[in-house]
Scaffold this active site. Sequence first.
Site, PDB file in Angstrom:
ATOM      1  N   THR A   1      29.716   5.001  14.344  1.00 24.57           N
ATOM      2  CA  THR A   1      28.812   6.019  13.817  1.00 24.57           C
ATOM      3  C   THR A   1      29.380   7.419  14.066  1.00 24.57           C
ATOM      4  O   THR A   1      29.479   8.234  13.150  1.00 24.57           O
ATOM      5  CB  THR A   1      27.412   5.868  14.459  1.00 24.57           C
ATOM      6  OG1 THR A   1      26.997   4.521  14.261  1.00 24.57           O
ATOM      7  CG2 THR A   1      26.411   6.800  13.810  1.00 24.57           C
TER       8      THR A   1
ATOM      9  N   LYS B   1      22.257  17.786  33.861  1.00 28.45           N
ATOM     10  CA  LYS B   1      21.629  18.702  34.833  1.00 28.45           C
ATOM     11  C   LYS B   1      20.114  18.658  34.717  1.00 28.45           C
ATOM     12  O   LYS B   1      19.412  19.427  35.359  1.00 28.45           O
ATOM     13  CB  LYS B   1      22.085  20.133  34.563  1.00 28.45           C
ATOM     14  CG  LYS B   1      23.576  20.354  34.633  1.00 28.45           C
ATOM     15  CD  LYS B   1      23.870  21.822  34.323  1.00 28.45           C
ATOM     16  CE  LYS B   1      25.350  22.059  34.103  1.00 28.45           C
ATOM     17  NZ  LYS B   1      25.615  23.392  33.548  1.00 28.45           N
TER      18      LYS B   1
ATOM     19  N   ARG C   1      22.396  10.530  18.660  1.00 31.34           N
ATOM     20  CA  ARG C   1      22.157   9.155  19.132  1.00 31.34           C
ATOM     21  C   ARG C   1      21.601   9.257  20.538  1.00 31.34           C
ATOM     22  O   ARG C   1      22.102  10.017  21.374  1.00 31.34           O
ATOM     23  CB  ARG C   1      23.440   8.332  19.136  1.00 31.34           C
ATOM     24  CG  ARG C   1      23.252   6.991  19.829  1.00 31.34           C
ATOM     25  CD  ARG C   1      24.390   6.057  19.639  1.00 31.34           C
ATOM     26  NE  ARG C   1      24.424   5.524  18.288  1.00 31.34           N
ATOM     27  CZ  ARG C   1      25.242   4.571  17.887  1.00 31.34           C
ATOM     28  NH1 ARG C   1      26.103   4.037  18.733  1.00 31.34           N
ATOM     29  NH2 ARG C   1      25.221   4.130  16.657  1.00 31.34           N
TER      30      ARG C   1
ATOM     31  N   HIS D   1      18.094   2.990  12.775  1.00 28.80           N
ATOM     32  CA  HIS D   1      19.474   3.467  12.596  1.00 28.80           C
ATOM     33  C   HIS D   1      19.701   3.588  11.083  1.00 28.80           C
ATOM     34  O   HIS D   1      20.404   2.778  10.476  1.00 28.80           O
ATOM     35  CB  HIS D   1      20.435   2.460  13.238  1.00 28.80           C
ATOM     36  CG  HIS D   1      21.847   2.938  13.392  1.00 28.80           C
ATOM     37  ND1 HIS D   1      22.354   4.054  12.737  1.00 28.80           N
ATOM     38  CD2 HIS D   1      22.881   2.440  14.129  1.00 28.80           C
ATOM     39  CE1 HIS D   1      23.632   4.207  13.071  1.00 28.80           C
ATOM     40  NE2 HIS D   1      23.963   3.247  13.917  1.00 28.80           N
TER      41      HIS D   1
HETATM   42  C1  NCD Z   1      25.058  -0.594  16.122  1.00 32.01           C
HETATM   43  C2  NCD Z   1      24.170   0.319  16.956  1.00 32.01           C
HETATM   44  O1  NCD Z   1      24.666   1.210  17.641  1.00 32.01           O
HETATM   45  O2  NCD Z   1      22.971   0.112  16.884  1.00 32.01           O
HETATM   46  N1  NCD Z   1      26.378  -0.128  16.003  1.00 32.01           N
HETATM   47  C3  NCD Z   1      26.682   0.721  14.972  1.00 32.01           C
HETATM   48  O3  NCD Z   1      26.202   1.824  14.910  1.00 32.01           O
HETATM   49  N2  NCD Z   1      27.489   0.255  14.024  1.00 32.01           N
HETATM   50  C4  NCD Z   1      24.976  -2.028  16.474  1.00 32.01           C
HETATM   51  C5  NCD Z   1      25.130  -2.460  17.889  1.00 32.01           C
HETATM   52  O4  NCD Z   1      25.428  -1.678  18.796  1.00 32.01           O
HETATM   53  O5  NCD Z   1      24.976  -3.655  18.119  1.00 32.01           O
END
Ligand code: NCD
Length: 448
Positions: free
Chosen positions: A80, A108, A129, A167
Site C-alpha cells: 500500500t 511521544k 494506515r 481498506h
Molecule cells: C493487507 C492489509 O494490510 O490489510 N495488505 C495489503 O494492504 N495489501 C492484507 C494483510 O495484511 O493481510
Amino acid sequence: MSALAGRHVVSISDLTNGEIEGVFRLTDRFLSALQYGPLSLVKRRRRRGGKAPRNDLASVGRLCANQVLATIFFEPSTRTRLSFESAMQRLGGRVISVADPRTSSAAKGERLADTIRVVAGYADAIVLRHPNEGAALLAVESLDEQRVAELGRRVPIINGGDGAHEHPTQTLCDLYTIDREHGKIAGLNVALCGDLLHARTVHSLAYGLARFGANLKCISPPSLRLPRYVKRRLEVEYDCVPEEYESLSDLAAPDRAHVPDAPAKRRRRAVKRLVDDEQFLEAVGRFLDAVYVTRIQAERFSDPAEAAAVSGSYVIDLDVLRRIGKRTTILHPLPRIDEVDYSVDLDTRAAYFRQAAYGVPIRMALMALLLGRKRLRRAKKEAARPTAVPQRGAGEWITGVKCRNRTCITNHEPGLGARMEQIGETGLLRCAYCDQEQDDRSASGGTS
Ligand code: NCD
C-alpha cells in the site's frame, strides 16, 4: 457525475459504482502508459499519419507536478505505501512519509488528530494506515471547516487500512483485477476465504462485490466468520446474504451452508483443510469464478493461542488447483504466510502478483482524481446494480456511551468520545467510528 476532487476515501462506500468504474477507465489509461518505454513488451501501433506512438508516460508524469503526498503508516506495509508513493512519483508529484510510528511524534504521545492537522499543512493529500478502527474517520473529522479555512484548501484523506475495519483502495485493486480477468463483476461467484473476521480487505471487498452484483461464498473456520456488522450492512444496504462454509469442499454440499453463529465452545476447534474429500471434485470449480484468500491476521487476536489454533487450517495448493475450474482465479491481497502454496504461483490462474501490480495505476488514477488533475468521464454503462452512496449515520447520534470494541479509535484517542446510532428496532447501537455493534442497555448518554 460528481467530481472526486477534494473528497475523502474512508470506506469503499464513499465511491459510487459509477465513480469506481470511472477510476477503472482512467486506470486502463495509466496502465497502458506504464507499459510504454524502451523495455516495453507491448507492441504499439503507429498512429495515423505514420507518427511514432505517443509517449503517454511523459504527459502523465506531469499531472501532479508540485503536489505532495504524505503517507503516514502506523502499521507495517509494503504494497500500500510503496504503490501510493510510486503512483505519486509517476504522476510527477513528491512524497513525504512516516513509515515507522516510532519515528513520529506519536511515540511521544501526540494525538492522531493533531498529527493530521499538522501534516495537512505540509501535503496536498494524506494516506493513513492505523491499527485502530475508525482512525481514518477521525482524521477526516480533524480537518474541520476551521482548519480547512486556515489551510485555504481541501486535503483528501485516504484510508490505507484502519485496524480490522476497511481498506478501500485495496478493494479498488481487487475489483479491477476481477473485472480484467473476467470482463465483468456482476453475476460472478466469488469465494472469500480465510480470516474474514479481522481482514479489513475482505470487509471492503464484500461491500464492493455485493454492490456490483457478485455472489458471495464465505469460507472460514467458525471463529473467523464475517463480523455481524458487515453481514448486516451487506443485507440491509446491498440486499446480499452471503453463504457461509467451513471448507471449500463444503461448497459442493450446499446443505452444509451455515447460517447462525457458532457457539463459543467450537471456537478453538481445529478445522479441516480446505480440500479434504473427493466430493469436492469438479463441483466447486464449475461455479466458482474467483477465490480470494487472506492470511490469518495474527496481530489482531487478543489471544495468540487462538491464532495458532487456526493457522494452516486452509491451504490453496496444486491439489486445489486440479479441482477448481480452468478460469477460477486465485486472488490474495498479500502478504501470504502459508495459505497459498508457492507451487501455485506458476499457474496462470494465480492472479495475486498481477493484482498487486495494478496497485500503482489504480492509485495513480485515484490520486489524479482526488487532487483535481483529472475529471471523471461519464461511465459507459452503469453497473448491474447501481447503488447510491448510502447515507449512513443520518439519524440521531447518541453520545456518552463507550464503544465496547477495545481497538476502536474512540478508546485510544484522548478526549474523543464514542458516537453511537440506534439500529432500527434491534436494540443495538452502531459505533460511528468502527461500525461495530453492541446492545443498547448501557446507553445512558445524550443525543446530538
Ligand atoms: C493487507 C492489509 O494490510 O490489510 N495488505 C495489503 O494492504 N495489501 C492484507 C494483510 O495484511 O493481510
